[in-house]
Design a protein around this motif. Structure first.
Motif, PDB file in Angstrom:
ATOM      1  N   GLY A  99       0.829  -1.188   0.000  1.00 35.51           N
ATOM      2  CA  GLY A  99       0.000   0.000   0.000  1.00 35.51           C
ATOM      3  C   GLY A  99       0.863   1.237   0.000  1.00 35.51           C
ATOM      4  O   GLY A  99       2.084   1.167   0.160  1.00 35.51           O
ATOM      5  N   MET A 100       0.198   2.374  -0.195  1.00 36.79           N
ATOM      6  CA  MET A 100       0.898   3.657  -0.186  1.00 36.79           C
ATOM      7  C   MET A 100       0.173   4.606   0.754  1.00 36.79           C
ATOM      8  O   MET A 100      -1.064   4.655   0.777  1.00 36.79           O
ATOM      9  CB  MET A 100       0.950   4.253  -1.589  1.00 36.79           C
ATOM     10  N   VAL A 101       0.934   5.355   1.514  1.00 40.95           N
ATOM     11  CA  VAL A 101       0.398   6.344   2.441  1.00 40.95           C
ATOM     12  C   VAL A 101       0.994   7.703   2.099  1.00 40.95           C
ATOM     13  O   VAL A 101       2.224   7.813   1.934  1.00 40.95           O
ATOM     14  CB  VAL A 101       0.732   5.988   3.907  1.00 40.95           C
ATOM     15  N   VAL A 102       0.150   8.712   1.979  1.00 41.98           N
ATOM     16  CA  VAL A 102       0.621  10.082   1.834  1.00 41.98           C
ATOM     17  C   VAL A 102       0.189  10.839   3.086  1.00 41.98           C
ATOM     18  O   VAL A 102      -1.003  11.074   3.293  1.00 41.98           O
ATOM     19  CB  VAL A 102       0.073  10.774   0.580  1.00 41.98           C
ATOM     20  N   VAL A 103       1.169  11.164   3.951  1.00 39.72           N
ATOM     21  CA  VAL A 103       0.866  11.802   5.226  1.00 39.72           C
ATOM     22  C   VAL A 103       1.960  12.805   5.572  1.00 39.72           C
ATOM     23  O   VAL A 103       3.124  12.440   5.632  1.00 39.72           O
ATOM     24  CB  VAL A 103       0.700  10.751   6.351  1.00 39.72           C
ATOM     25  N   PRO A 104       1.605  14.065   5.772  1.00 34.74           N
ATOM     26  CA  PRO A 104       0.309  14.654   5.450  1.00 34.74           C
ATOM     27  C   PRO A 104       0.170  14.806   3.936  1.00 34.74           C
ATOM     28  O   PRO A 104       1.162  14.775   3.210  1.00 34.74           O
ATOM     29  CB  PRO A 104       0.371  16.021   6.149  1.00 34.74           C
ATOM     30  N   CYS A 105      -1.058  14.984   3.489  1.00 40.43           N
ATOM     31  CA  CYS A 105      -1.332  15.085   2.059  1.00 40.43           C
ATOM     32  C   CYS A 105      -1.910  16.460   1.746  1.00 40.43           C
ATOM     33  O   CYS A 105      -2.939  16.852   2.335  1.00 40.43           O
ATOM     34  CB  CYS A 105      -2.297  13.990   1.621  1.00 40.43           C
ATOM     35  N   SER A 106      -1.272  17.168   0.854  1.00 46.38           N
ATOM     36  CA  SER A 106      -1.739  18.508   0.493  1.00 46.38           C
ATOM     37  C   SER A 106      -2.915  18.431  -0.467  1.00 46.38           C
ATOM     38  O   SER A 106      -3.122  17.435  -1.164  1.00 46.38           O
ATOM     39  CB  SER A 106      -0.601  19.302  -0.154  1.00 46.38           C
ATOM     40  N   THR A 129      -0.493   3.048  -7.692  1.00 47.37           N
ATOM     41  CA  THR A 129      -1.153   2.317  -6.602  1.00 47.37           C
ATOM     42  C   THR A 129      -2.630   2.135  -6.892  1.00 47.37           C
ATOM     43  O   THR A 129      -3.192   1.045  -6.693  1.00 47.37           O
ATOM     44  CB  THR A 129      -0.947   3.061  -5.266  1.00 47.37           C
ATOM     45  N   LEU A 130      -3.273   3.183  -7.380  1.00 47.95           N
ATOM     46  CA  LEU A 130      -4.695   3.083  -7.720  1.00 47.95           C
ATOM     47  C   LEU A 130      -4.938   2.136  -8.883  1.00 47.95           C
ATOM     48  O   LEU A 130      -5.833   1.294  -8.834  1.00 47.95           O
ATOM     49  CB  LEU A 130      -5.255   4.467  -8.063  1.00 47.95           C
ATOM     50  N   LYS A 131      -4.142   2.262  -9.939  1.00 53.08           N
ATOM     51  CA  LYS A 131      -4.415   1.445 -11.127  1.00 53.08           C
ATOM     52  C   LYS A 131      -4.140  -0.027 -10.879  1.00 53.08           C
ATOM     53  O   LYS A 131      -4.761  -0.896 -11.505  1.00 53.08           O
ATOM     54  CB  LYS A 131      -3.624   1.955 -12.341  1.00 53.08           C
ATOM     55  N   GLU A 132      -3.230  -0.311  -9.939  1.00 48.29           N
ATOM     56  CA  GLU A 132      -2.929  -1.696  -9.590  1.00 48.29           C
ATOM     57  C   GLU A 132      -3.859  -2.232  -8.505  1.00 48.29           C
ATOM     58  O   GLU A 132      -3.696  -3.360  -8.034  1.00 48.29           O
ATOM     59  CB  GLU A 132      -1.474  -1.825  -9.137  1.00 48.29           C
ATOM     60  N   ARG A 133      -4.823  -1.416  -8.091  1.00 46.13           N
ATOM     61  CA  ARG A 133      -5.833  -1.799  -7.086  1.00 46.13           C
ATOM     62  C   ARG A 133      -5.203  -2.139  -5.735  1.00 46.13           C
ATOM     63  O   ARG A 133      -5.612  -3.066  -5.033  1.00 46.13           O
ATOM     64  CB  ARG A 133      -6.683  -2.976  -7.573  1.00 46.13           C
ATOM     65  N   ARG A 134      -4.181  -1.348  -5.380  1.00 48.31           N
ATOM     66  CA  ARG A 134      -3.573  -1.488  -4.061  1.00 48.31           C
ATOM     67  C   ARG A 134      -4.121  -0.413  -3.136  1.00 48.31           C
ATOM     68  O   ARG A 134      -4.711   0.570  -3.586  1.00 48.31           O
ATOM     69  CB  ARG A 134      -2.048  -1.388  -4.173  1.00 48.31           C
ATOM     70  N   ARG A 135      -3.898  -0.569  -1.848  1.00 47.20           N
ATOM     71  CA  ARG A 135      -4.450   0.360  -0.872  1.00 47.20           C
ATOM     72  C   ARG A 135      -3.700   1.694  -0.930  1.00 47.20           C
ATOM     73  O   ARG A 135      -2.492   1.743  -0.769  1.00 47.20           O
ATOM     74  CB  ARG A 135      -4.362  -0.247   0.524  1.00 47.20           C
ATOM     75  N   LEU A 136      -4.446   2.772  -1.170  1.00 44.68           N
ATOM     76  CA  LEU A 136      -3.896   4.126  -1.162  1.00 44.68           C
ATOM     77  C   LEU A 136      -4.590   4.909  -0.054  1.00 44.68           C
ATOM     78  O   LEU A 136      -5.808   5.071  -0.065  1.00 44.68           O
ATOM     79  CB  LEU A 136      -4.122   4.817  -2.506  1.00 44.68           C
ATOM     80  N   ILE A 137      -3.805   5.377   0.913  1.00 45.22           N
ATOM     81  CA  ILE A 137      -4.335   6.114   2.056  1.00 45.22           C
ATOM     82  C   ILE A 137      -3.815   7.541   1.992  1.00 45.22           C
ATOM     83  O   ILE A 137      -2.603   7.769   2.005  1.00 45.22           O
ATOM     84  CB  ILE A 137      -3.931   5.447   3.387  1.00 45.22           C
ATOM     85  N   LEU A 138      -4.730   8.488   1.924  1.00 50.31           N
ATOM     86  CA  LEU A 138      -4.383   9.905   1.855  1.00 50.31           C
ATOM     87  C   LEU A 138      -4.822  10.577   3.144  1.00 50.31           C
ATOM     88  O   LEU A 138      -5.986  10.433   3.564  1.00 50.31           O
ATOM     89  CB  LEU A 138      -5.075  10.558   0.649  1.00 50.31           C
ATOM     90  N   ALA A 159     -12.683   6.058  -6.574  1.00 51.28           N
ATOM     91  CA  ALA A 159     -11.666   5.359  -7.361  1.00 51.28           C
ATOM     92  C   ALA A 159     -10.935   4.297  -6.544  1.00 51.28           C
ATOM     93  O   ALA A 159     -10.112   3.557  -7.093  1.00 51.28           O
ATOM     94  CB  ALA A 159     -10.661   6.352  -7.925  1.00 51.28           C
ATOM     95  N   GLY A 160     -11.205   4.235  -5.238  1.00 52.95           N
ATOM     96  CA  GLY A 160     -10.609   3.196  -4.408  1.00 52.95           C
ATOM     97  C   GLY A 160      -9.665   3.669  -3.335  1.00 52.95           C
ATOM     98  O   GLY A 160      -9.172   2.863  -2.538  1.00 52.95           O
ATOM     99  N   ALA A 161      -9.378   4.972  -3.284  1.00 51.24           N
ATOM    100  CA  ALA A 161      -8.497   5.489  -2.234  1.00 51.24           C
ATOM    101  C   ALA A 161      -9.245   5.589  -0.910  1.00 51.24           C
ATOM    102  O   ALA A 161     -10.478   5.666  -0.876  1.00 51.24           O
ATOM    103  CB  ALA A 161      -7.957   6.861  -2.632  1.00 51.24           C
ATOM    104  N   VAL A 162      -8.502   5.598   0.164  1.00 48.73           N
ATOM    105  CA  VAL A 162      -9.063   5.841   1.493  1.00 48.73           C
ATOM    106  C   VAL A 162      -8.671   7.249   1.912  1.00 48.73           C
ATOM    107  O   VAL A 162      -7.477   7.579   1.944  1.00 48.73           O
ATOM    108  CB  VAL A 162      -8.544   4.828   2.528  1.00 48.73           C
ATOM    109  N   ILE A 163      -9.659   8.068   2.206  1.00 48.25           N
ATOM    110  CA  ILE A 163      -9.409   9.424   2.690  1.00 48.25           C
ATOM    111  C   ILE A 163      -9.495   9.385   4.208  1.00 48.25           C
ATOM    112  O   ILE A 163     -10.549   9.101   4.770  1.00 48.25           O
ATOM    113  CB  ILE A 163     -10.427  10.428   2.124  1.00 48.25           C
ATOM    114  N   ALA A 164      -8.373   9.641   4.868  1.00 46.82           N
ATOM    115  CA  ALA A 164      -8.301   9.566   6.328  1.00 46.82           C
ATOM    116  C   ALA A 164      -7.820  10.903   6.870  1.00 46.82           C
ATOM    117  O   ALA A 164      -6.633  11.076   7.155  1.00 46.82           O
ATOM    118  CB  ALA A 164      -7.370   8.443   6.771  1.00 46.82           C
ATOM    119  N   PRO A 165      -8.726  11.887   6.998  1.00 48.94           N
ATOM    120  CA  PRO A 165      -8.298  13.212   7.464  1.00 48.94           C
ATOM    121  C   PRO A 165      -7.594  13.143   8.807  1.00 48.94           C
ATOM    122  O   PRO A 165      -7.912  12.298   9.657  1.00 48.94           O
ATOM    123  CB  PRO A 165      -9.622  13.983   7.570  1.00 48.94           C
ATOM    124  N   ALA A 166      -6.630  14.007   8.988  1.00 44.33           N
ATOM    125  CA  ALA A 166      -5.904  14.065  10.257  1.00 44.33           C
ATOM    126  C   ALA A 166      -6.805  14.701  11.308  1.00 44.33           C
ATOM    127  O   ALA A 166      -6.677  15.866  11.655  1.00 44.33           O
ATOM    128  CB  ALA A 166      -4.610  14.854  10.091  1.00 44.33           C
TER     129      ALA A 166
END
Length: 209
Positions: A99-106, A129-138, A159-166
């Motif tokens: 999976g991929m995590v973007v933290v923090p994400c602008s 990450t999205l096109k390969e259907r892997r977990r993307l956490i923003l 599109a399959g991403a997880v939006i996890a606000p801080a």
């Protein structure tokens, strides 16, 4: 994924406020087996410097700062990748990560991922990450949201991403910024399928008896 399994991640820091969330996630990540490809944007490094009053200049120096500050036992392997290198290994779906995590994400990064415009490695790796259907956490750290922000996040959710606000909880009675960072780090790990408790779970009166 059990806590005994090795984890393979792509981790990115984009240029939003909230360096504490990335720092505490990195601190916890150092103490579990696995490997992570780490990318930090120039803007994220600038914000980290300001929010921690330090002179770091690279992603590697961010890790050194975290290790010196909190003394985690480092058993995790980190690979550093350049923000501008859109032709490196994690820019291709032929390589595998959990999976991929973007933290923090602008909000700029969210907008770019949503539209498929990949001008740097963070945006390209997220697209892969999205096109390969892997977990993307923003993990955005912004308030308030305008309509553009909300529509971008909704499209990424669809599109399959997880939006996890801080948005850390307060039922654990935090005593420090580190506690708030640990709350979000724990939530991110759970979204990745790992049970790593860095703060007390909520228990009802019946459960705590």
């Amino acid at each position: 994924m059990s806590s005994a399994d090795r984890i393979r991640l792509v981790l990115a820091m984009a240029g939003a406020s909230g360096s504490i969330y990335a720092a505490r996630f990195l601190k916890a990540l150092m103490e579990i087996p696995g490997e992570t490809w780490f990318v930090a944007s120039p803007a994220s490094i600038r914000v980290f410097k300001e929010e921690f009053s330090t002179n770091v200049e690279t992603a590697a120096q961010i890790l050194d700062f975290i290790q010196e500050k909190w003394k985690p036992k480092k058993i995790h392997t980190f690979h550093f990748r350049k923000f501008e290198d859109i032709g490196c290994d994690i820019a291709s779906g032929s390589n595998i990560w959990d999976g991929m995590v973007v933290v923090p994400c602008s909000m700029k990064t969210i907008a770019a991922i949503r539209t498929g415009i990949t001008e740097n490695l963070i945006e390209r790796a997220a697209d892969v990450t999205l096109k390969e259907r892997r977990r993307l956490i923003l993990v955005p750290r912004e308030t308030p949201y305008n309509r553009i922000h909300l529509e971008n996040m909704l499209s990424l959710h669809d599109a399959g991403a997880v939006i996890a606000p801080a948005s850390p909880g307060f039922y654990q009675m935090p005593n420090s910024l580190e506690d708030l960072g640990d709350f979000m780090a724990t939530r991110i790990f759970r979204l990745l399928g790992r049970e790593i408790d860095l703060y007390p779970r909520w228990l009802s009166d019946k459960e705590s008896d």
